[in-house]
Design a protein around this motif. Structure first.
Motif, PDB file in Angstrom:
ATOM      1  N   LEU A 105      21.396 -18.781 -50.271  1.00  0.00           N
ATOM      2  CA  LEU A 105      21.317 -20.170 -50.437  1.00  0.00           C
ATOM      3  C   LEU A 105      21.297 -20.616 -48.990  1.00  0.00           C
ATOM      4  N   ASN A 106      21.710 -20.114 -47.943  1.00  0.00           N
ATOM      5  CA  ASN A 106      21.326 -20.769 -46.542  1.00  0.00           C
ATOM      6  C   ASN A 106      20.222 -20.396 -45.890  1.00  0.00           C
ATOM      7  N   THR A 107      19.067 -19.966 -46.833  1.00  0.00           N
ATOM      8  CA  THR A 107      17.902 -19.834 -46.279  1.00  0.00           C
ATOM      9  C   THR A 107      16.867 -20.895 -46.919  1.00  0.00           C
ATOM     10  N   GLY A 108      17.349 -21.411 -47.760  1.00  0.00           N
ATOM     11  CA  GLY A 108      16.379 -22.458 -48.355  1.00  0.00           C
ATOM     12  C   GLY A 108      16.390 -23.767 -47.657  1.00  0.00           C
ATOM     13  N   LYS A 109      15.439 -24.637 -48.059  1.00  0.00           N
ATOM     14  CA  LYS A 109      14.876 -25.908 -47.329  1.00  0.00           C
ATOM     15  C   LYS A 109      16.310 -26.725 -47.576  1.00  0.00           C
ATOM     16  N   SER A 110      16.907 -26.711 -48.790  1.00  0.00           N
ATOM     17  CA  SER A 110      17.817 -27.585 -48.984  1.00  0.00           C
ATOM     18  C   SER A 110      19.077 -27.358 -48.092  1.00  0.00           C
ATOM     19  N   TYR A 111      19.428 -26.246 -47.827  1.00  0.00           N
ATOM     20  CA  TYR A 111      20.522 -25.785 -46.737  1.00  0.00           C
ATOM     21  C   TYR A 111      20.240 -26.092 -45.437  1.00  0.00           C
ATOM     22  N   LEU A 112      18.943 -25.767 -45.109  1.00  0.00           N
ATOM     23  CA  LEU A 112      18.361 -26.123 -43.777  1.00  0.00           C
ATOM     24  C   LEU A 112      18.386 -27.517 -43.241  1.00  0.00           C
ATOM     25  N   GLU A 113      17.923 -28.319 -44.119  1.00  0.00           N
ATOM     26  CA  GLU A 113      17.604 -29.701 -43.858  1.00  0.00           C
ATOM     27  C   GLU A 113      19.187 -30.423 -43.882  1.00  0.00           C
ATOM     28  N   ILE A 119      25.784 -31.515 -40.166  1.00  0.00           N
ATOM     29  CA  ILE A 119      26.523 -31.040 -39.251  1.00  0.00           C
ATOM     30  C   ILE A 119      26.752 -31.513 -37.871  1.00  0.00           C
ATOM     31  N   THR A 120      27.467 -32.503 -37.693  1.00  0.00           N
ATOM     32  CA  THR A 120      27.472 -33.086 -36.260  1.00  0.00           C
ATOM     33  C   THR A 120      28.505 -32.564 -35.279  1.00  0.00           C
ATOM     34  N   LYS A 121      29.385 -31.649 -35.584  1.00  0.00           N
ATOM     35  CA  LYS A 121      30.121 -31.274 -34.525  1.00  0.00           C
ATOM     36  C   LYS A 121      29.893 -29.369 -34.727  1.00  0.00           C
ATOM     37  N   PRO A 122      29.027 -28.995 -34.059  1.00  0.00           N
ATOM     38  CA  PRO A 122      28.858 -27.329 -34.204  1.00  0.00           C
ATOM     39  C   PRO A 122      30.105 -27.010 -33.680  1.00  0.00           C
ATOM     40  N   GLY A 123      30.406 -25.757 -34.158  1.00  0.00           N
ATOM     41  CA  GLY A 123      31.503 -24.950 -33.602  1.00  0.00           C
ATOM     42  C   GLY A 123      32.995 -25.552 -34.350  1.00  0.00           C
ATOM     43  N   LYS A 124      32.694 -26.612 -35.151  1.00  0.00           N
ATOM     44  CA  LYS A 124      34.271 -27.082 -35.752  1.00  0.00           C
ATOM     45  C   LYS A 124      34.000 -27.396 -37.255  1.00  0.00           C
ATOM     46  N   GLN A 125      32.460 -27.296 -37.477  1.00  0.00           N
ATOM     47  CA  GLN A 125      32.188 -27.802 -39.043  1.00  0.00           C
ATOM     48  C   GLN A 125      31.660 -26.312 -39.640  1.00  0.00           C
ATOM     49  N   ILE A 126      31.553 -26.424 -41.020  1.00  0.00           N
ATOM     50  CA  ILE A 126      30.881 -25.282 -41.712  1.00  0.00           C
ATOM     51  C   ILE A 126      30.338 -26.015 -43.092  1.00  0.00           C
ATOM     52  N   LEU A 127      29.104 -25.865 -43.167  1.00  0.00           N
ATOM     53  CA  LEU A 127      28.240 -26.429 -44.308  1.00  0.00           C
ATOM     54  C   LEU A 127      28.852 -25.582 -45.556  1.00  0.00           C
ATOM     55  N   MET A 128      29.110 -26.255 -46.626  1.00  0.00           N
ATOM     56  CA  MET A 128      29.719 -25.544 -47.773  1.00  0.00           C
ATOM     57  C   MET A 128      28.689 -26.165 -48.753  1.00  0.00           C
ATOM     58  N   PRO A 129      27.709 -25.153 -49.269  1.00  0.00           N
ATOM     59  CA  PRO A 129      27.024 -25.841 -50.571  1.00  0.00           C
ATOM     60  C   PRO A 129      27.812 -25.445 -51.679  1.00  0.00           C
ATOM     61  N   THR A 130      27.834 -26.458 -52.810  1.00  0.00           N
ATOM     62  CA  THR A 130      28.638 -25.939 -53.987  1.00  0.00           C
ATOM     63  C   THR A 130      27.742 -26.182 -54.945  1.00  0.00           C
ATOM     64  N   PRO A 131      27.050 -25.118 -55.541  1.00  0.00           N
ATOM     65  CA  PRO A 131      26.228 -25.015 -56.960  1.00  0.00           C
ATOM     66  C   PRO A 131      27.040 -25.282 -58.037  1.00  0.00           C
TER      67      PRO A 131
END
Length: 296
Positions: A105-113, A119-131
């Motif tokens: 999931l973390n290599t597709g265009k959906s995740y990358l874009e 993610i506006t606060k790197p080091g504090k936020q984690i992107l969580m895809p939820t299929p």
């Protein structure tokens, strides 16, 4: 079943009443114990009744609070460090700049874009895809009563992990209401007969109305999904949740989990309704589904 269990273990005699046995548990007590044990005392088995916009049928929808479902997936005791999907063994690591392959999931265009946008606060936020997952299951060979759950998984887990049932939680169930029942109730009420008094007070507004609708038939599915996904939408609009994430023996405190839906897994029938197209399978339809290129 319970009597057979107690008798086989010598805990009750064949002539003894179940109610007098200290080993007998009534189902209400078992349910209460299970709800406490699995932290399901709040947020689960909510019920909402709505009138579907197209068929005007009464639909009773059972749904669970998405925050509680996601929490249960985050504390899944069977999860191992190998089940987590991160870059460079760091939950906060951004996607690699030289990424030239597609894997999970973390290599597709959906995740990358989406990572660049949310993610506006790197080091504090984690992107969580939820299929999400929507698919009906038959309850019997000769029964037209399918059960259609709406399930959710966490993209912080690998694809191999998501192939296991315990990495999926249920947000709710899409019912199969019959418009005939609602129309019959409406006709009884409109007739003015005394027997329709109780039905009048039990019916929802616009339930069973005949004619006058301009809604596409697939809009009924969207209306039911609105109820099931309302709590998830609230999570998205409020910026996600804060969580203390444990990964490989290290505790990351106050992590902000940012949610988004990358895709929905479903069969053709549900997918066509989600797209609002090709819900008819008749001989006069141009195509049988959104993929098909062969005319009928």
């Amino acid at each position: 079943m319970h009597r057979w269990h107690l008798e086989c273990n010598g805990l009750i005699s064949p002539y003894e009443s179940l109610k007098t046995s200290p080993h007998f548990l009534v189902k209400e007590k078992v349910y209460k114990m299970l709800r406490e044990r699995h932290n399901m005392e709040e947020g689960y088995v909510n019920k909402t009744a709505i009138v579907l916009p197209s068929t005007k049928a009464d639909a009773k929808i059972v749904w669970n609070d998405s925050k509680m479902v996601i929490q249960s997936l985050l504390v899944e005791p069977r999860a191992t460090p190998e089940d987590y999907l991160v870059f460079d063994e760091d939950p906060f690591a951004p996607p690699r700049e030289d990424l030239d392959y597609i894997a999970d999931l973390n290599t597709g265009k959906s995740y990358l874009e989406t990572w660049k946008k949310l993610i506006t606060k790197p080091g504090k936020q984690i992107l969580m895809p939820t299929p999400l997952y929507i698919d009906g299951a038959a309850t019997g060979h000769f029964v037209d009563l399918p059960i259609t759950p709406v399930k959710i998984a966490l993209g912080i887990h690998t694809r191999t992990a998501r192939e296991k049932a315990h990495f999926w939680g249920t947000l709710g169930y899409i019912p199969s209401p019959t418009k005939i029942k609602s129309k019959a109730k409406r006709q009884l009420v409109d007739s003015g007969h005394a027997d329709g008094t109780i039905s009048y007070h039990q019916m929802l507004e616009n339930e069973g109305q005949v004619g006058g609708t301009t809604h596409h038939p697939s809009q009924d599915l969207h209306a039911m999904l609105d109820v099931i996904l309302a709590s998830y939408v609230k999570l998205q609009k409020t910026g996600g949740v804060k969580w203390d994430l444990m990964y490989k023996g290290k505790l990351y405190e106050g992590v902000e989990l940012v949610f988004f839906v990358p895709f929905i897994r479903c069969d053709t029938d549900e997918a066509d309704k989600l797209c609002g197209s090709y819900t008819s399978r008749g001989k006069n339809v141009a195509q049988l589904c959104r993929y098909c290129k062969c005319p009928t």
